[in-house]
Design a protein around this motif. Structure first.
Motif, PDB file in Angstrom:
ATOM      1  N   ASP A  38       0.859  -1.190   0.000  1.00 54.27           N
ATOM      2  CA  ASP A  38       0.000   0.000   0.000  1.00 54.27           C
ATOM      3  C   ASP A  38       0.894   1.237   0.000  1.00 54.27           C
ATOM      4  OD1 ASP A  38       0.925   0.398   2.599  1.00 54.27           O
ATOM      5  OD2 ASP A  38      -0.873  -0.391   3.539  1.00 54.27           O
ATOM      6  N   GLY A  40       0.575   5.917   0.058  1.00 52.38           N
ATOM      7  CA  GLY A  40      -0.209   7.135  -0.010  1.00 52.38           C
ATOM      8  C   GLY A  40       0.143   7.948  -1.243  1.00 52.38           C
ATOM      9  N   SER A  56      -3.174  11.892  -7.708  1.00 56.44           N
ATOM     10  CA  SER A  56      -4.561  11.793  -7.240  1.00 56.44           C
ATOM     11  C   SER A  56      -5.521  11.558  -8.396  1.00 56.44           C
ATOM     12  CB  SER A  56      -4.964  13.078  -6.503  1.00 56.44           C
ATOM     13  OG  SER A  56      -4.239  13.214  -5.307  1.00 56.44           O
ATOM     14  N   VAL A  63      -9.345   3.789  -9.072  1.00 52.55           N
ATOM     15  CA  VAL A  63     -10.329   3.449  -8.046  1.00 52.55           C
ATOM     16  C   VAL A  63     -11.710   3.275  -8.671  1.00 52.55           C
ATOM     17  CG1 VAL A  63     -11.591   4.336  -6.043  1.00 52.55           C
ATOM     18  CG2 VAL A  63      -9.091   4.505  -6.122  1.00 52.55           C
ATOM     19  N   ARG A  69      -8.004   0.303  -4.607  1.00 52.87           N
ATOM     20  CA  ARG A  69      -8.976   0.668  -3.573  1.00 52.87           C
ATOM     21  C   ARG A  69      -8.247   1.377  -2.432  1.00 52.87           C
ATOM     22  NH1 ARG A  69      -9.507  -2.799   0.904  1.00 52.87           N
ATOM     23  NH2 ARG A  69      -8.108  -4.611   0.866  1.00 52.87           N
ATOM     24  N   GLN A  70      -8.990   2.159  -1.685  1.00 53.56           N
ATOM     25  CA  GLN A  70      -8.404   2.893  -0.563  1.00 53.56           C
ATOM     26  C   GLN A  70      -8.679   2.155   0.728  1.00 53.56           C
ATOM     27  OE1 GLN A  70      -9.738   6.958   0.004  1.00 53.56           O
ATOM     28  NE2 GLN A  70      -7.746   7.554   0.825  1.00 53.56           N
ATOM     29  N   LYS A  76      -4.408   4.804   2.859  1.00 48.90           N
ATOM     30  CA  LYS A  76      -3.504   4.531   1.763  1.00 48.90           C
ATOM     31  C   LYS A  76      -4.211   3.683   0.706  1.00 48.90           C
ATOM     32  CE  LYS A  76       0.849   4.960   4.278  1.00 48.90           C
ATOM     33  NZ  LYS A  76       2.187   4.375   4.495  1.00 48.90           N
ATOM     34  N   TYR A  77      -3.574   3.563  -0.429  1.00 52.37           N
ATOM     35  CA  TYR A  77      -4.172   2.830  -1.543  1.00 52.37           C
ATOM     36  C   TYR A  77      -3.528   1.461  -1.714  1.00 52.37           C
ATOM     37  CZ  TYR A  77      -6.457   7.201  -2.705  1.00 52.37           C
ATOM     38  OH  TYR A  77      -7.243   8.326  -2.657  1.00 52.37           O
TER      39      TYR A  77
END
Length: 268
Positions: A38, A40, A56, A63, A69-70, A76-77
């Motif tokens: 994961d 950020g 982003s 996403v 997915r977050q 975090k992703y």
């Protein structure tokens, strides 16, 4: 203002590249998440050397398609279930015979011997494809042949990938019969050889399956890192000595990795 200009520059570069740069960056993001587990937006942006707003925007698109997915707890992703949906469709569409064909032919042309592709089926190594060298002696068609795992180079590669319990089941079913006076029929001796095969990444046999026949084989891996096949080069013992032929084993290993890569394998 500087940050805004940086973001505008990123967008402009994407537009000029016809979206190619965006695709490349999105793939970079997926690779980072696959490696790290994961991450950020700030971490991703720092590693890629681009603005956070660009990250982003790209992450948002991923996403929306469930590719990313977050994590609600950490913010975090992570890779999303959409990746599994895409990946699950790949193995069934990949044919090791199809993916290996060009490589087999190249090996046969370079070393002028017979090259075989074998898989494990019903306790035997089954040859599923073959490329013939130009030698008039290399005329036997091995495709469809069932060969004993313990007496062939491909078989030893496939055996080395099994667990000890799985090998025990194989030997209970078919035994360790002698094909020639040089066939290894002692389980303990064979297990020592298989350790060497696993360590060295290749197996050789000298007249263990057939008098006058020498062969060397390497494994082929799938996307999960499992051994799914073996590729071998074989030839008459009087002229074919793989350990003494400069570059042969290295080339065979590279060929195995090339086929493996086409099956989705990536060395860790």
């Amino acid at each position: 203002m500087a940050e805004r200009n940086h973001a505008d520059t990123d967008k402009g570069a994407d537009a000029q590249g016809g979206g190619v740069q965006s695709v490349d960056r999105a793939l970079q993001i997926l690779e980072i998440l696959a490696r790290e587990g994961d991450a950020g937006v700030s971490e991703i942006a720092e590693e890629m050397g681009i603005h956070k707003s660009t990250v982003s925007r790209l992450v948002g698109s991923l996403v929306n398609r469930d590719i990313v997915r977050q994590n609600s707890e950490r913010g975090k992703y992570q890779l999303g279930f959409g990746i599994l949906r895409l990946a699950s469709s790949i193995p069934g569409r990949l044919s090791v015979v199809h993916e290996a064909r060009e490589v087999l032919e190249a090996l046969a042309a370079e070393y002028k011997e017979t090259v075989n592709l074998a898989v494990l089926r019903s306790n035997y190594a089954v040859n599923v494809d073959q490329a013939m060298g130009p030698s008039t002696l290399a005329t036997y068609d091995w495709v469809g042949s069932l060969t004993p795992l313990h007496a062939t180079s491909s078989g030893k590669v496939l055996l080395a990938a099994l667990t000890a319990d799985e090998r025990t089941q194989v030997f209970k079913a078919v035994g360790l019969p002698a094909r020639t006076p040089r066939t290894v029929t002692n389980r303990g001796e064979l297990e020592k050889q298989l350790l060497d095969v696993a360590r060295n990444g290749y197996a050789t046999v000298h007249e263990e399956f057939e008098i006058g026949l020498t062969a060397v084989a390497v494994p082929i891996f799938n996307h999960a890192g499992s051994v799914i096949a073996a590729v071998s080069i074989s030839g008459p013992a009087f002229r074919f000595s793989p350990e003494e032929q400069p570059g042969l084993i290295k080339s065979l290993r590279e060929a195995g990795l090339t086929i493996s890569a086409r099956m989705g394998y990536r060395p860790r």
